[in-house]
Design a protein around this motif. Structure first.
Motif, PDB file in Angstrom:
ATOM      1  N   ILE A  23     -11.239  13.732  -8.608  1.00 40.91           N
ATOM      2  CA  ILE A  23     -10.462  12.510  -8.818  1.00 40.91           C
ATOM      3  C   ILE A  23     -11.119  11.399  -7.999  1.00 40.91           C
ATOM      4  O   ILE A  23     -11.247  11.510  -6.776  1.00 40.91           O
ATOM      5  N   GLU A  24     -11.543  10.348  -8.680  1.00 36.96           N
ATOM      6  CA  GLU A  24     -12.158   9.211  -7.994  1.00 36.96           C
ATOM      7  C   GLU A  24     -11.086   8.227  -7.550  1.00 36.96           C
ATOM      8  O   GLU A  24     -10.179   7.890  -8.293  1.00 36.96           O
ATOM      9  N   ASN A  25     -11.204   7.781  -6.291  1.00 40.44           N
ATOM     10  CA  ASN A  25     -10.246   6.825  -5.712  1.00 40.44           C
ATOM     11  C   ASN A  25      -8.810   7.342  -5.805  1.00 40.44           C
ATOM     12  O   ASN A  25      -7.907   6.657  -6.301  1.00 40.44           O
ATOM     13  N   ASN A  26      -8.619   8.554  -5.330  1.00 44.38           N
ATOM     14  CA  ASN A  26      -7.287   9.146  -5.301  1.00 44.38           C
ATOM     15  C   ASN A  26      -6.477   8.450  -4.201  1.00 44.38           C
ATOM     16  O   ASN A  26      -6.665   8.692  -3.013  1.00 44.38           O
ATOM     17  N   VAL A  27      -5.569   7.555  -4.596  1.00 43.66           N
ATOM     18  CA  VAL A  27      -4.871   6.712  -3.619  1.00 43.66           C
ATOM     19  C   VAL A  27      -3.990   7.540  -2.684  1.00 43.66           C
ATOM     20  O   VAL A  27      -3.749   7.145  -1.537  1.00 43.66           O
ATOM     21  N   GLU A  28      -3.508   8.668  -3.151  1.00 44.75           N
ATOM     22  CA  GLU A  28      -2.634   9.485  -2.311  1.00 44.75           C
ATOM     23  C   GLU A  28      -3.382  10.043  -1.112  1.00 44.75           C
ATOM     24  O   GLU A  28      -2.800  10.282  -0.054  1.00 44.75           O
ATOM     25  N   GLU A  29      -4.691  10.233  -1.249  1.00 45.07           N
ATOM     26  CA  GLU A  29      -5.479  10.820  -0.175  1.00 45.07           C
ATOM     27  C   GLU A  29      -6.199   9.783   0.678  1.00 45.07           C
ATOM     28  O   GLU A  29      -6.756  10.121   1.716  1.00 45.07           O
ATOM     29  N   LEU A  30      -6.190   8.520   0.247  1.00 42.89           N
ATOM     30  CA  LEU A  30      -6.892   7.492   1.015  1.00 42.89           C
ATOM     31  C   LEU A  30      -6.146   7.183   2.299  1.00 42.89           C
ATOM     32  O   LEU A  30      -4.924   7.013   2.304  1.00 42.89           O
ATOM     33  N   ASP A  31      -6.872   7.099   3.373  1.00 44.89           N
ATOM     34  CA  ASP A  31      -6.295   6.807   4.682  1.00 44.89           C
ATOM     35  C   ASP A  31      -6.969   5.547   5.221  1.00 44.89           C
ATOM     36  O   ASP A  31      -8.119   5.580   5.663  1.00 44.89           O
ATOM     37  N   VAL A  32      -6.244   4.418   5.148  1.00 51.12           N
ATOM     38  CA  VAL A  32      -6.868   3.140   5.511  1.00 51.12           C
ATOM     39  C   VAL A  32      -5.937   2.334   6.403  1.00 51.12           C
ATOM     40  O   VAL A  32      -4.726   2.585   6.483  1.00 51.12           O
ATOM     41  N   ASP A  33      -6.516   1.367   7.085  1.00 52.21           N
ATOM     42  CA  ASP A  33      -5.773   0.354   7.835  1.00 52.21           C
ATOM     43  C   ASP A  33      -5.840  -0.951   7.059  1.00 52.21           C
ATOM     44  O   ASP A  33      -6.899  -1.315   6.531  1.00 52.21           O
ATOM     45  N   ILE A  34      -4.739  -1.671   7.016  1.00 53.25           N
ATOM     46  CA  ILE A  34      -4.693  -2.953   6.329  1.00 53.25           C
ATOM     47  C   ILE A  34      -4.792  -4.062   7.372  1.00 53.25           C
ATOM     48  O   ILE A  34      -3.951  -4.168   8.257  1.00 53.25           O
ATOM     49  N   LEU A  35      -5.808  -4.867   7.264  1.00 59.45           N
ATOM     50  CA  LEU A  35      -6.024  -5.948   8.214  1.00 59.45           C
ATOM     51  C   LEU A  35      -6.155  -7.265   7.475  1.00 59.45           C
ATOM     52  O   LEU A  35      -6.587  -7.313   6.320  1.00 59.45           O
ATOM     53  N   ILE A  36      -5.764  -8.342   8.148  1.00 56.32           N
ATOM     54  CA  ILE A  36      -5.980  -9.689   7.629  1.00 56.32           C
ATOM     55  C   ILE A  36      -6.466 -10.556   8.770  1.00 56.32           C
ATOM     56  O   ILE A  36      -6.215 -10.273   9.942  1.00 56.32           O
ATOM     57  N   GLU A  37      -7.200 -11.587   8.411  1.00 57.86           N
ATOM     58  CA  GLU A  37      -7.703 -12.528   9.398  1.00 57.86           C
ATOM     59  C   GLU A  37      -7.238 -13.924   9.022  1.00 57.86           C
ATOM     60  O   GLU A  37      -7.484 -14.389   7.911  1.00 57.86           O
ATOM     61  N   GLU A  38      -6.519 -14.571   9.942  1.00 57.66           N
ATOM     62  CA  GLU A  38      -6.075 -15.935   9.727  1.00 57.66           C
ATOM     63  C   GLU A  38      -6.442 -16.734  10.969  1.00 57.66           C
ATOM     64  O   GLU A  38      -5.940 -16.465  12.058  1.00 57.66           O
ATOM     65  N   TRP A  44       0.828  -1.209   0.000  1.00 53.93           N
ATOM     66  CA  TRP A  44       0.000   0.000   0.000  1.00 53.93           C
ATOM     67  C   TRP A  44       0.866   1.264   0.000  1.00 53.93           C
ATOM     68  O   TRP A  44       0.529   2.250  -0.650  1.00 53.93           O
ATOM     69  N   MET A  45       2.003   1.210   0.702  1.00 55.05           N
ATOM     70  CA  MET A  45       2.930   2.348   0.678  1.00 55.05           C
ATOM     71  C   MET A  45       3.422   2.619  -0.741  1.00 55.05           C
ATOM     72  O   MET A  45       3.470   3.775  -1.193  1.00 55.05           O
ATOM     73  N   ARG A  46       3.829   1.541  -1.448  1.00 53.80           N
ATOM     74  CA  ARG A  46       4.326   1.723  -2.820  1.00 53.80           C
ATOM     75  C   ARG A  46       3.217   2.247  -3.727  1.00 53.80           C
ATOM     76  O   ARG A  46       3.465   3.076  -4.608  1.00 53.80           O
ATOM     77  N   ILE A  47       1.992   1.757  -3.536  1.00 54.87           N
ATOM     78  CA  ILE A  47       0.862   2.221  -4.348  1.00 54.87           C
ATOM     79  C   ILE A  47       0.636   3.713  -4.136  1.00 54.87           C
ATOM     80  O   ILE A  47       0.498   4.486  -5.092  1.00 54.87           O
ATOM     81  N   LYS A  48       0.592   4.131  -2.887  1.00 52.05           N
ATOM     82  CA  LYS A  48       0.339   5.546  -2.585  1.00 52.05           C
ATOM     83  C   LYS A  48       1.452   6.439  -3.121  1.00 52.05           C
ATOM     84  O   LYS A  48       1.220   7.565  -3.551  1.00 52.05           O
ATOM     85  N   GLN A  49       2.685   5.907  -3.084  1.00 50.94           N
ATOM     86  CA  GLN A  49       3.823   6.730  -3.455  1.00 50.94           C
ATOM     87  C   GLN A  49       4.027   6.822  -4.963  1.00 50.94           C
ATOM     88  O   GLN A  49       4.410   7.880  -5.485  1.00 50.94           O
TER      89      GLN A  49
END
Length: 591
Positions: free
Chosen positions: A490-505, A423-428
């Motif tokens: 701009i739709e889905n502007n990744v630079e401005e999106l503020d999210v948490d990345i979660l996974i469930e195992e 996600w860091m690389r995507i935003k950057q």
């Protein structure tokens, strides 16, 4: 500005790692050999062959490792991005799709399994999340996996995720042609390396089998890529023996703009001297005992102990060979028997060795039981040996899962860190409009637009008719107005999106849920369909959600339900009246 470290210092750090971790790397190589079935030394094989015995090995370690790798495959889940604020609710779905696109494009599931294999056997593994530009000029996020014997790290690091390491990196072997294609002005350097044949301090990172910085026969060069931290800033340097090939500050940052290292490493266990090791270390002795006890028992079964007076047989060695044959025949000297009879002793007899063989087999079984209890035990595998309820099997599995909780947690943390770096690389780096193709089991293939410009015409089309008409009148728009095609958002502007990345195992719960589902099916016709959908242990969560939504949308509103019930009542009443009239018509009438 770059605050680079001298090349001599970087080479000293690399050699310090090789020196400090020598014994740990030797043990890691032994662990890999044991998994591959190379469990007997040359001396042991020679001794077995000398006595005519095949070098038999019972590789219980591979079964353990393969079972744990299979568990990892079974527990794979997809990443999910959750918004940190209500305004990013819709964007979180786009972030989820973007991360899943990268994972699918880079075959992340396979890469994670390869890292986990090193994690279990040698004790640590790593993957690198970087970016590159493809032939179309588009930036792609790339996940590179490095085998454990290509990795190195700060030997003073004590944490299992290497977060306290001052430096870490990888050794890259390159063909001369590829090296010169990347560094066309270094031809003289290559010739100098061939002439120098600079030897390393160990053969762990070698391009098998020669231990050197170059392989003159194959025309290959060893390149070291080192990431190191200066204060709060990460730097990188590529070098060969005696010369830098390139260096600079890390081009990668986190969500807050802080410098980060793209090489993510994770260890299974860390010893007192900071050595990294996996689960195989605890299996060395039981595996050795399994092989040796089995070999001893086999040798004992094929051997006989004898006792007799001197001269009872002509040749002791010939007698031993005959005893080893199933149809062997032994001849004894009658004179020796007569002499022995005069003094009251047995001239010749076979000594019983059943007790020794039984003892060897008993210890052989103990060794097998010991290795079977390590890691993936019978309870966790669901092998109860008898028919039990799903609840009982689940209880045993949960008890067995406790032993693996630490390993699972570290793999979970490593996976989450990989997703975070993606996600860091995507935003950057994904700053231009980009369409990603996402495939899932619910909707099949679909396309998601990131950084997509929204025109004024599209925005008006998405607004309510009254609101759109008001805006058009205010701006004095007319049909075909060029302003309608101008981007206004701009739709889905990744630079401005503020999210948490979660996974469930989580551990597999199909056993208990299957038992509950079977019990509910007995009441099938009397239960609402939604209850059965929720209880089904096979349906994926997304599919359940989709079916429940469809079921809910198909249900009539309260007003519609009332009208349906009224109609049904009227129909029932009409049918009853018709039936009554029919009966009256068929009934004889008497005056």
């Amino acid at each position: 500005m770059e605050n680079s470290v001298e090349l001599s210092t970087l080479e000293q750090w690399f050699e310090a790692y090789e020196s400090a971790t020598s014994s740990a790397r030797t043990e890691a190589e032994r662990a890999r050999d044991y998994v591959d079935g190379n469990q007997l030394s040359e001396e042991e094989i020679s001794a077995l062959k000398k006595r005519g015995q095949p070098p038999v090995k019972y590789n219980r370690i591979r079964r353990k490792v393969e079972w744990l790798k299979g568990l990892e495959v079974k527990q794979r889940t997809d990443p999910k991005a959750f918004p940190r604020s209500p305004q990013h609710q819709e964007g979180a779905e786009a972030a989820t799709d973007a991360i899943r696109y990268v994972c699918d494009n880079q075959d992340w599931d396979y890469t994670r399994s390869e890292v986990y294999d090193n994690f279990l056997v040698e004790g640590y593994g790593a993957a690198e999340v970087v970016h590159k530009q493809n032939r179309k000029g588009e930036v792609e996020v790339v996940i590179n996996q490095y085998p454990w014997d290509r990795l190195f790290y700060d030997p003073h690091s004590r944490k299992s995720d290497f977060s306290d390491a001052r430096y870490k990196g990888a050794v890259i072997w390159m063909d001369e042609a590829d090296f010169l294609a990347e560094y066309p002005d270094r031809k003289e350097l290559v010739q100098g390396l061939y002439a120098d044949q600079g030897l390393g301090t160990s053969d762990t990172h070698d391009d098998r089998p020669k231990r050197a910085w170059v392989d003159a026969t194959r025309k290959r060069i060893r390149v070291v890529l080192m990431w190191y931290r200066q204060g709060e800033v990460w730097h990188w340097c590529k070098f060969v023996s005696g010369e830098k090939l390139g260096s600079g500050e890390s081009p990668y940052t986190d969500e807050g703009g802080e410098s980060v290292c793209p090489l993510i490493m994770q260890a299974a266990y860390v010893g007192r001297d900071n050595e990294r090791y996996g689960i195989v270390r605890d299996m060395f002795d039981p595996q050795d005992e399994i092989n040796k006890r089995r070999s001893k028992a086999l040798h004992g079964i094929n051997s006989r102990q004898t006792m007799g007076v001197k001269g009872a047989v002509d040749s002791v060695s010939d007698m031993k060979r005959e005893l080893a044959n199933f149809d062997g025949h032994i001849e004894v000297n009658i004179e020796a028997f007569e002499d022995a009879a005069r003094v009251g002793i047995k001239p010749f007899e076979l000594m019983p060795t059943n007790d020794q063989i039984s003892a060897q087999m008993g210890m052989f079984e103990d060794a097998k039981n010991e290795i079977d209890l390590l890691g993936a035990n019978a309870a966790l595998a669901g092998e109860t040996g008898e028919s039990q309820s799903g609840r009982a099997v689940l209880a045993r599995q949960q008890g067995g899962m406790i032993e693996l909780a630490s390993l699972s947690d570290k793999l979970h943390r490593f996976t989450r860190e990989i997703y975070r770096h993606i996600w860091m690389r995507i935003k950057q780096f994904w700053t231009e409009e980009k369409w990603v193709r996402v495939t899932d089991e619910e909707y099949g293939a679909r396309f998601v637009g990131l950084n997509r410009p929204v025109t004024l015409e599209e925005q008006l089309g998405q607004a309510a008719p009254d609101e759109a008409q008001a805006i058009a009148m205010h701006l004095q728009l007319y049909p075909g107005d060029p302003r309608l095609q101008q981007p206004v958002a701009i739709e889905n502007n990744v630079e401005e999106l503020d999210v948490d990345i979660l996974i469930e195992e989580v551990p597999d719960r199909v056993t208990l849920e299957g038992e509950i589902f079977e019990a509910l099916m007995k009441y099938g016709p009397t239960l609402p369909p939604a209850v059965l959908i929720e209880a089904d242990p096979v349906l994926p969560a997304k599919k359940k959600e989709k079916l429940l939504e469809a079921l809910q949308s198909a249900q009539p509103s309260p007003q519609e339900q009332a009208e349906v019930e009224k109609t049904q009542s009227e129909v029932a009443e009409n049918m009853a009246n018709a039936q009554r009239l029919q009966i009256e018509a068929q009934t004889p009438r008497f005056a």
